[in-house]
Design an enzyme around this catalytic site. Structure first.
Site, PDB file in Angstrom:
ATOM      1  N   GLY A 120       0.816  -1.214   0.000  1.00 59.04           N
ATOM      2  CA  GLY A 120       0.000   0.000   0.000  1.00 59.04           C
ATOM      3  C   GLY A 120       0.843   1.253   0.000  1.00 59.04           C
ATOM      4  O   GLY A 120       2.085   1.195   0.018  1.00 59.04           O
TER       5      GLY A 120
ATOM      6  N   ASP B 177      -6.929  -0.412   6.106  1.00 57.08           N
ATOM      7  CA  ASP B 177      -7.999   0.450   5.590  1.00 57.08           C
ATOM      8  C   ASP B 177      -8.844   0.991   6.731  1.00 57.08           C
ATOM      9  O   ASP B 177      -9.347   2.110   6.662  1.00 57.08           O
ATOM     10  CB  ASP B 177      -8.848  -0.332   4.586  1.00 57.08           C
TER      11      ASP B 177
ATOM     12  N   GLY C 128      -7.628  -3.186   0.635  1.00 52.73           N
ATOM     13  CA  GLY C 128      -7.879  -2.113  -0.340  1.00 52.73           C
ATOM     14  C   GLY C 128      -6.919  -2.196  -1.521  1.00 52.73           C
ATOM     15  O   GLY C 128      -7.264  -1.829  -2.646  1.00 52.73           O
TER      16      GLY C 128
ATOM     17  N   GLU D  80      -1.011 -10.878   2.633  1.00 56.87           N
ATOM     18  CA  GLU D  80      -0.766 -10.104   3.867  1.00 56.87           C
ATOM     19  C   GLU D  80      -1.044 -10.959   5.099  1.00 56.87           C
ATOM     20  O   GLU D  80      -0.268 -10.955   6.064  1.00 56.87           O
ATOM     21  CB  GLU D  80      -1.639  -8.845   3.867  1.00 56.87           C
TER      22      GLU D  80
END
Ligand code: 5RP
Length: 219
Positions: free
Chosen positions: A29, A84, A96, A103
């Site tokens: 991210g 998120d 997201g 993960e």
């Protein structure tokens, strides 16, 4: 301070949670990208990283950080990743960036989950952010119906194939009052690869970026 500055601040603060000589788990991210930039400044002090996505792997390799396969690693001291949403117990919504399955796999290897997030991610109840769920395409219509039965409006994320070759559903309209219970329930539905509720693998600590500095929350 704008949101990007808050993210950069917590990304730098997370370096304190990287054990010298260790392999560090790295999420995915925009906040993690900033963490990878910071990690590059101490790359000679770590053994390497385990990555949760192709994108993070490429960014780390670009800096010359050694990336290990998850299967090469038995245990790591810390996994650093964004969220998120995070609640006051450390439960999170993630995915997201479409990387929730890897993960959770890397988080499962870690002794501690260090969440790095700007203050907008802190919520009372999870669910305002659409819940990502990775699914086997053959099962998606049935899983959409199952969410409808519990008040969720699930839609296939357009033009997205996960790193594992699957579809993603984004589920709107859920107020997730029992994150551990819903994580287990949805995980049992046939065709669900992974659900983006991180309750069993909740954060151990959250470094929250606020206009007055990094607020540390331990769970
Ligand atoms: C990716 C994730 C990210 O951690 C989450 O989407 C937060 O991203 P960002 O740091 O860009 O706000 O779960 O799958």
């Amino acid at each position: 301070m704008n949101q990007d500055e808050l993210k950069a601040m917590v990304a730098r603060a997370a370096l304190e949670h990287v054990k010298p000589g260790s392999i560090v788990g790295v999420g995915t991210g925009s906040t993690v990208n900033l963490f990878i930039d910071a990690l590059a400044t101490i790359k000679d002090r770590i053994k390497g990283a385990v990555s949760s996505s192709v994108k993070s792997t490429e960014r780390m390799r670009g800096y010359g950080i050694r990336v290990f396969e998850a299967s090469e690693v038995e245990r790591i001291p810390a996994y650093i990743d964004g969220a998120d949403e995070i609640d006051h117990r450390g439960n999170m919504i993630k995915g997201g960036g479409a990387a929730l399955t890897r993960e959770k796999i890397v988080a499962d290897l870690a002794e501690r989950f260090v969440c790095i997030a700007d203050a907008s991610k802190l919520v009372e109840v999870l669910g305002r952010f659409p819940l990502p769920v990775e699914v086997i395409p053959m099962a998606s219509a049935q899983i959409v119906r199952r969410f409808k039965a519990i008040g969720g409006d699930a839609q296939v994320r357009a033009n997205v194939v996960t790193d594992n070759g699957n579809q993603l559903l984004d589920v709107r309209g859920l107020a997730i009052k029992d994150p551990p219970g819903m994580e287990i329930e949805v995980s049992l539905w046939p065709g669900v690869v992974e659900v983006g509720i991180f309750a069993k693998h909740h954060a151990s600590v959250c470094l929250l970026g606020t206009p007055t500095g990094v607020k540390r929350m331990d769970f």
